[in-house]
Enzyme design. Sequence first.
Site, PDB file in Angstrom:
ATOM      1  N   TYR A 149      41.805  18.551  29.028  1.00 22.19           N
ATOM      2  CA  TYR A 149      41.301  19.150  30.272  1.00 22.19           C
ATOM      3  C   TYR A 149      41.003  18.078  31.317  1.00 22.19           C
ATOM      4  O   TYR A 149      41.185  18.318  32.505  1.00 22.19           O
ATOM      5  CB  TYR A 149      40.085  20.058  29.993  1.00 22.19           C
ATOM      6  N   HIS A 177      40.305  33.858  34.173  1.00 21.15           N
ATOM      7  CA  HIS A 177      40.393  32.909  33.060  1.00 21.15           C
ATOM      8  C   HIS A 177      39.485  31.692  33.249  1.00 21.15           C
ATOM      9  O   HIS A 177      39.695  30.660  32.616  1.00 21.15           O
ATOM     10  CB  HIS A 177      41.853  32.474  32.856  1.00 21.15           C
ATOM     11  N   GLY A 181      53.679  35.070  41.266  1.00 21.52           N
ATOM     12  CA  GLY A 181      53.800  33.875  40.418  1.00 21.52           C
ATOM     13  C   GLY A 181      53.205  34.016  39.038  1.00 21.52           C
ATOM     14  O   GLY A 181      52.607  33.073  38.519  1.00 21.52           O
ATOM     15  N   ARG A 228      44.256  17.445  32.869  1.00 19.81           N
ATOM     16  CA  ARG A 228      44.640  18.525  33.801  1.00 19.81           C
ATOM     17  C   ARG A 228      43.768  18.509  35.049  1.00 19.81           C
ATOM     18  O   ARG A 228      44.248  18.753  36.157  1.00 19.81           O
ATOM     19  CB  ARG A 228      44.536  19.886  33.090  1.00 19.81           C
ATOM     20  N   SER A 232      54.160  35.494  34.972  1.00 17.04           N
ATOM     21  CA  SER A 232      55.166  36.068  34.077  1.00 17.04           C
ATOM     22  C   SER A 232      54.712  37.439  33.585  1.00 17.04           C
ATOM     23  O   SER A 232      55.498  38.186  33.011  1.00 17.04           O
ATOM     24  CB  SER A 232      55.411  35.133  32.889  1.00 17.04           C
ATOM     25  N   VAL A 278      43.070  28.468  36.786  1.00 22.84           N
ATOM     26  CA  VAL A 278      41.778  27.815  36.587  1.00 22.84           C
ATOM     27  C   VAL A 278      41.673  26.578  37.480  1.00 22.84           C
ATOM     28  O   VAL A 278      40.779  25.767  37.322  1.00 22.84           O
ATOM     29  CB  VAL A 278      41.596  27.426  35.089  1.00 22.84           C
ATOM     30  N   ASP A 279      42.623  26.432  38.414  1.00 27.01           N
ATOM     31  CA  ASP A 279      42.757  25.163  39.150  1.00 27.01           C
ATOM     32  C   ASP A 279      41.921  25.070  40.418  1.00 27.01           C
ATOM     33  O   ASP A 279      41.911  24.030  41.087  1.00 27.01           O
ATOM     34  CB  ASP A 279      44.241  24.877  39.458  1.00 27.01           C
ATOM     35  N   CYS A 289      23.358  25.685  24.568  1.00 26.05           N
ATOM     36  CA  CYS A 289      22.316  26.290  25.421  1.00 26.05           C
ATOM     37  C   CYS A 289      22.904  26.906  26.691  1.00 26.05           C
ATOM     38  O   CYS A 289      22.183  27.555  27.444  1.00 26.05           O
ATOM     39  CB  CYS A 289      21.241  25.270  25.783  1.00 26.05           C
TER      40      CYS A 289
HETATM   41  P1  OAD Z   1      53.544  31.561  33.305  1.00 25.41           P
HETATM   42  O1  OAD Z   1      53.948  30.145  33.107  1.00 25.41           O
HETATM   43  O2  OAD Z   1      53.604  32.467  32.136  1.00 25.41           O
HETATM   44  O3  OAD Z   1      54.421  32.197  34.470  1.00 25.41           O
HETATM   45  C1  OAD Z   1      54.599  31.527  35.693  1.00 25.41           C
HETATM   46  C2  OAD Z   1      55.408  32.428  36.578  1.00 25.41           C
HETATM   47  O4  OAD Z   1      55.497  31.844  37.858  1.00 25.41           O
HETATM   48  C3  OAD Z   1      56.846  32.653  36.102  1.00 25.41           C
HETATM   49  O5  OAD Z   1      57.138  34.044  36.134  1.00 25.41           O
HETATM   50  C4  OAD Z   1      57.696  31.874  37.112  1.00 25.41           C
HETATM   51  O6  OAD Z   1      58.958  32.464  37.322  1.00 25.41           O
HETATM   52  C5  OAD Z   1      56.820  31.971  38.344  1.00 25.41           C
HETATM   53  N1  OAD Z   1      57.008  30.889  39.353  1.00 25.41           N
HETATM   54  C6  OAD Z   1      57.248  29.582  39.148  1.00 25.41           C
HETATM   55  N2  OAD Z   1      57.305  28.909  40.309  1.00 25.41           N
HETATM   56  C7  OAD Z   1      57.081  29.827  41.292  1.00 25.41           C
HETATM   57  C8  OAD Z   1      57.017  29.762  42.710  1.00 25.41           C
HETATM   58  N3  OAD Z   1      57.170  28.599  43.388  1.00 25.41           N
HETATM   59  N4  OAD Z   1      56.779  30.911  43.401  1.00 25.41           N
HETATM   60  C9  OAD Z   1      56.633  32.086  42.738  1.00 25.41           C
HETATM   61  N5  OAD Z   1      56.674  32.211  41.403  1.00 25.41           N
HETATM   62  C10 OAD Z   1      56.897  31.101  40.673  1.00 25.41           C
HETATM   63  O7  OAD Z   1      52.065  31.525  33.946  1.00 25.41           O
HETATM   64  P2  OAD Z   1      51.013  32.707  34.088  1.00 25.41           P
HETATM   65  O8  OAD Z   1      51.673  34.011  34.268  1.00 25.41           O
HETATM   66  O9  OAD Z   1      50.029  32.272  35.101  1.00 25.41           O
HETATM   67  O10 OAD Z   1      46.061  31.687  30.207  1.00 25.41           O
HETATM   68  O11 OAD Z   1      50.329  32.661  32.660  1.00 25.41           O
HETATM   69  C11 OAD Z   1      49.271  33.523  32.376  1.00 25.41           C
HETATM   70  C12 OAD Z   1      48.281  32.855  31.454  1.00 25.41           C
HETATM   71  O12 OAD Z   1      48.973  32.295  30.324  1.00 25.41           O
HETATM   72  C13 OAD Z   1      47.572  31.668  32.045  1.00 25.41           C
HETATM   73  O13 OAD Z   1      46.454  32.027  32.850  1.00 25.41           O
HETATM   74  C14 OAD Z   1      47.131  30.942  30.828  1.00 25.41           C
HETATM   75  C15 OAD Z   1      48.388  30.993  29.997  1.00 25.41           C
HETATM   76  O14 OAD Z   1      48.215  30.930  28.620  1.00 25.41           O
HETATM   77  C16 OAD Z   1      44.999  31.055  29.708  1.00 25.41           C
HETATM   78  O15 OAD Z   1      44.907  29.848  29.698  1.00 25.41           O
HETATM   79  C17 OAD Z   1      43.963  31.975  29.160  1.00 25.41           C
END
Ligand code: OAD
Length: 252
Positions: free
Chosen positions: A66, A118, A188, A69, A190, A102-103, A129
């Site tokens: 972390y 998240h 953005g 990151r 998946s 989380v950024d 605590c």
């Molecule tokens: P993913 O990595 O699963 O998906 C990222 C998505 O962003 C994909 O569908 C890409 O096609 C799309 N993408 C990439 N570049 C882009 C751009 N410039 N403009 C638009 N779309 C773009 O990430 P998340 O869906 O955020 O959870 O993942 C969900 C969760 O999975 C995260 O919050 C995290 C992870 O495990 C935890 O940590 C609890």
Amino acid sequence: MRFSEELLDRLASATRVAVLTGSGVSAESGIATFRDPNGLWARFRPEELARVDAFLANPERVQGWYTYRRDIVHRAEPNPAHRALALMETLYEHFTLVTQNVDDLHRRAGSGQVIELHGNLTRNFCITCGKAAAPDRVDAAPDGLVRCDDCGGLVRPDVVWFGETLPPDAVEKAWTAASEAELFLSIGTSAVVYPAAELPLVAARAGAYVVEVNIEPSAMSEAADEVLIGPAGSILPVLVDIARERMEDMKT
Ligand code: OAD
């Protein structure tokens, strides 16, 4: 990029708008997504880094990851997609921005109300605590092992790990906003991680016009009324500009 008249009309006339963002919205700030070919889960093992049992077994390794990151996030800047969403907030009577990220980049771009499903990796707390630990203390720890000032308990990042529940207050606000939205944007993500991925479906079932912005179709594309394929940093500023112009026209 061409937008449908239906979308442009709705953008100009809606009073209730809700947005869900995922890591793709920060990709153009240089922050890795999770599941793209170069994403974090292609390079790191989630079971070693994003589970409480992994943290208890090896807190140094998890905190170290972390810190790595956080360092990337601190050096990154919000991109035009984050800024367009901050501007959007000022256009609507009821606007809700829900993020899986989380950024902290939405807040840094100027969004006032961000629902973080998240958590946020810039925050840390003691697992014994609950006391918050100052970010500079955590970043300064040379071996990544940080202990609470008050009770000596282990300090962890304030993020939701696999197997943990989402913050109830954030969930309630997000689900209410999705079920009341006239227009819902999924940007953005998946859309494979639940319960967050349920939000566009909740909005669709409640009658919202659901629009996806993504560089490729995702798991929620079929539920969307419209899918805009392209980078969020190119699409959103144009969309928000057009919405503003139409709103101005409607006033005159
Ligand atoms: P993913 O990595 O699963 O998906 C990222 C998505 O962003 C994909 O569908 C890409 O096609 C799309 N993408 C990439 N570049 C882009 C751009 N410039 N403009 C638009 N779309 C773009 O990430 P998340 O869906 O955020 O959870 O993942 C969900 C969760 O999975 C995260 O919050 C995290 C992870 O495990 C935890 O940590 C609890």
